[in-house]
Design an enzyme around this catalytic site. Structure first.
Site, short mmCIF file in Angstrom:
data_model
loop_
_atom_site.label_atom_id
_atom_site.label_comp_id
_atom_site.label_asym_id
_atom_site.label_seq_id
_atom_site.Cartn_x
_atom_site.Cartn_y
_atom_site.Cartn_z
CG ASP A 17 22.90 44.45 23.51
OD1 ASP A 17 23.39 43.81 24.46
OD2 ASP A 17 23.39 45.52 23.08
CE LYS B 26 22.18 48.77 22.05
NZ LYS B 26 22.68 47.54 21.41
CE LYS C 207 25.55 48.93 23.69
NZ LYS C 207 25.58 47.54 23.21
#
Lengths: 342, 279
Positions: free
Chosen positions: A179, A242, A278
């Site tokens: 991430d 995300k 996400k």
């Protein structure tokens, strides 16, 4: 989406070569109707999901959870406990599915890998699916992904070399999902090329690991910026986009996620490549999670209703899902005393 | 000039310091002061669940407040109730009953910092230790209020539960809910933190079995349950997480008499600590 409809696939891959082309493309994306997006998101939150549909939604949401701990106070013991919980969230009920992934800081990756992969990082991945747990090995062993934040999370304000070294270290330690945070300073200053190049470089440093690109929408100020950042991240090769780090006051919201879902839908229509989404931070209850699932189904369709394409970045959400699940299976409201503190 | 239209009250639930309608949207009609009727919220099991969440959230602050502070707040309730005497008399309570209810708040308010001395204290032990027992609140208590006397009965079950630091979810008597909702208005203006007392109106069969089975409820007071079969069923459900159960004799209780300390002590846990004396 006139801008994307008119762009041929070959054009999109050329965009990263010049700042001007990127800027022209990103600023050519249609603006987001703020009131419309917020109203649409609110409307999708009013659906009533009950009984068997609710049971399915809860199990799906559990499988989509990226069980996260990103605290300065994380210890090897704490992340091991979290990883154990990820494999078997409800020890009292073997039919409870495992979560999608565990998400930790790079320094904690080896300890999680020990638990998730059996002994030793990256060892064999036995097959098995949700609900197939037997007495000995949890169903998620070798299947639950290991995500690590990298690139000077959460601010991203570090030299590129440091960010790439951070990424490589996490992958080397056993993470199969990274991430990363985008360089919001550069993005907001309009230096799109710099942001693009950083994502490309990080993707390369990831190797086989999946790359999730954190836009930190709470700092992007407008939905137009969210749409541009989503496209920029996808053009540069991100496997997931995300919403947030969870470290700024405004985290994932329904309208922001709606804008990002529209972006991945349009991106697939334009390029044929599917990108995951996400939302992270601030999703604490089963009700919230189910609202998101409704929005996914209504916006991008069932193709994304899978842990490979949609995840929740959350920590306290899992316990609420488990409590709701227990209520559905036993008919009795459960309490937080019966689930782990984390 | 047209005739003035009276503003009639909607009797709602009391959850977390707020007055929401039932999640189910249902209501039922009750007689109030003779021929007048009122629409009262018919609580569902989800309202019961919401009330438990509110009660659980309030435990930390209320149990952590000083006994002195809790006593002050209970006394404040008595003050507010005194100012609304006429309202309760209009709802059908006798003047004696309202007076007794006000006095009962004051009586329990006085116990807040005295009960730990009566019910706890130093224990003699064979060794060089201080051995101290102190009562602590049980947690979230579900209470089924008695039907009559509506106000005094209600106060007599709520006050002893909360004075020691518990929070309560009260299922008001289906036949006499107006006193409960009016009391909620008193509580809401008495500096009582939101969620310490939550009041559900409606059928007992909708809410009480849910509360009895709820794993996050620590004790249940079955005072208002007159049906022996229902009481037995509720006790079975309560056994699942070892709730403390208070099940007094269903009839014949004199609510005007001195209540004693039992209602307070049954909803307490005892913590005992050992400490070396150093001699």
């Amino acid at each position: 989406m006139t801008a994307t409809a008119t762009s041929a696939r070959s054009d999109l891959s050329e965009l990263g070569r010049s700042e001007t082309a990127l800027r022209t493309f990103l600023h050519g994306l249609p603006g987001v109707d703020q009131v419309g997006a917020e109203q649409r998101a609110a409307q999708l939150g009013t659906r009533s999901i009950k009984t068997t549909a609710k049971a399915q939604a809860i199990d799906l949401a559990i499988r989509m959870v990226d069980l996260t701990t990103l605290e300065g106070a994380d210890t090897p013991g704490k992340v091991r406990a979290l990883a154990t919980k990820a494999l078997r969230p409800d020890p009292a009920d073997p039919s409870c599915p495992h979560v999608g992934a565990v998400c930790v800081y790079p320094a904690m990756v080896p300890y999680v890998a020990e638990v998730l992969r059996g002994s030793g990082a990256g060892s064999g991945r036995p097959s098995g699916g949700p609900g197939q747990a037997d007495g000995a090995a949890p169903a998620g062993l070798g299947i639950v992904h290991l995500a690590s934040v990298a690139t000077a999370f959460p601010s991203g304000q570090a030299p590129l070399d440091v960010k790439l070294a951070d990424t490589r270290a996490a992958v080397a330690a056993g993470a199969d999902e990274i991430d990363m945070v985008i360089n919001r300073g550069a993005f907001l200053a309009g230096r799109y090329q710099e942001v693009y190049d950083e994502i490309v470089a990080t993707k390369e440093a990831c190797g086989d690991a999946h790359l999730k690109v954190i836009l930190e929408t709470g700092e992007l100020a407008t939905y137009d910026n969210v749409r541009r950042a989503s496209w920029l991240a996808m053009l540069a090769g991100g496997d997931f986009i995300k919403t947030s780090t969870g470290k700024v006051p405004v985290a994932a919201t329904m309208p922001v996620t709606l804008v990002m879902l529209e972006a991945v839908r349009d991106f697939r229509a334009a390029t044929g490549r599917q990108v995951g989404v996400k939302p992270a931070g601030g999703i604490k209850t089963s009700k919230d999670a189910i609202k998101y699932l409704v929005m996914v189904n209504e916006t991008v369709g069932p193709d994304w209703l899978d842990p490979d394409w949609f995840r929740f970045g959350a920590s306290s959400l899992l316990n609420d899902l488990l409590m709701q699940r227990t209520k559905l299976t036993t008919g009795v409201y459960s309490g937080p005393d019966y689930f782990t503190l984390d | 000039m047209s005739e003035r239209v009276a503003v009639r009250k909607t009797y709602k639930l009391f959850i977390g310091g707020k007055f929401p309608r039932s999640e189910s949207g249902r209501s039922y009609i009750v007689q109030s002061g003779g021929e007048e009727t009122a629409n009262v919220a018919l609580a569902s099991r989800k309202d019961a669940r919401d009330a438990v969440v509110a009660a659980r959230a309030a435990v930390k602050g209320w149990a952590g407040a000083t006994a002195y502070n809790r006593g002050q707040i209970l006394y404040r309730v008595a003050e507010m109730l005194e100012g609304r005497r006429d309202q309760f008399i209009a709802l059908g309570a006798s003047a004696d009953e309202v007076d007794a209810a006000i006095d009962r708040w004051v009586w329990y308010a006085g116990w807040s910092d005295k009960l730990p001395q009566v019910y706890g204290g130093a224990n003699p032990v064979a060794g060089p230790y201080f051995n101290l027992s102190a009562p602590e609140p049980t947690g979230v208590v579900a209470v089924v209020a008695p039907e009559a006397p509506a106000l005094l009965g209600l106060v007599s079950v709520i006050a002893p539960a909360i004075v020691t630091g518990n929070t309560v979810v009260v299922a008001a008597s289906p036949a006499a809910p107006l006193a409960a909702v009016a009391l909620a208005e008193v509580l809401a203006t008495s500096d009582l933190p939101g969620g310490v007392v939550n009041i559900l109106t409606g059928r007992l069969s909708d809410t009480v079995p849910t509360l009895a089975a709820h794993m996050d409820v620590n004790a249940i007071d079955l005072t208002g349950v007159t049906d022996a079969d229902l009481a037995a069923e509720l006790e079975v459900k309560a056994a699942e997480n070892l709730k403390r159960v208070l099940r007094p004799a269903p009839v014949g209780h004199d609510w005007f008499a001195d209540p004693g300390v039992t209602r307070m002590t049954v909803l307490l846990e005892t913590k005992t600590v050992w400490h070396p004396k150093g001699v």
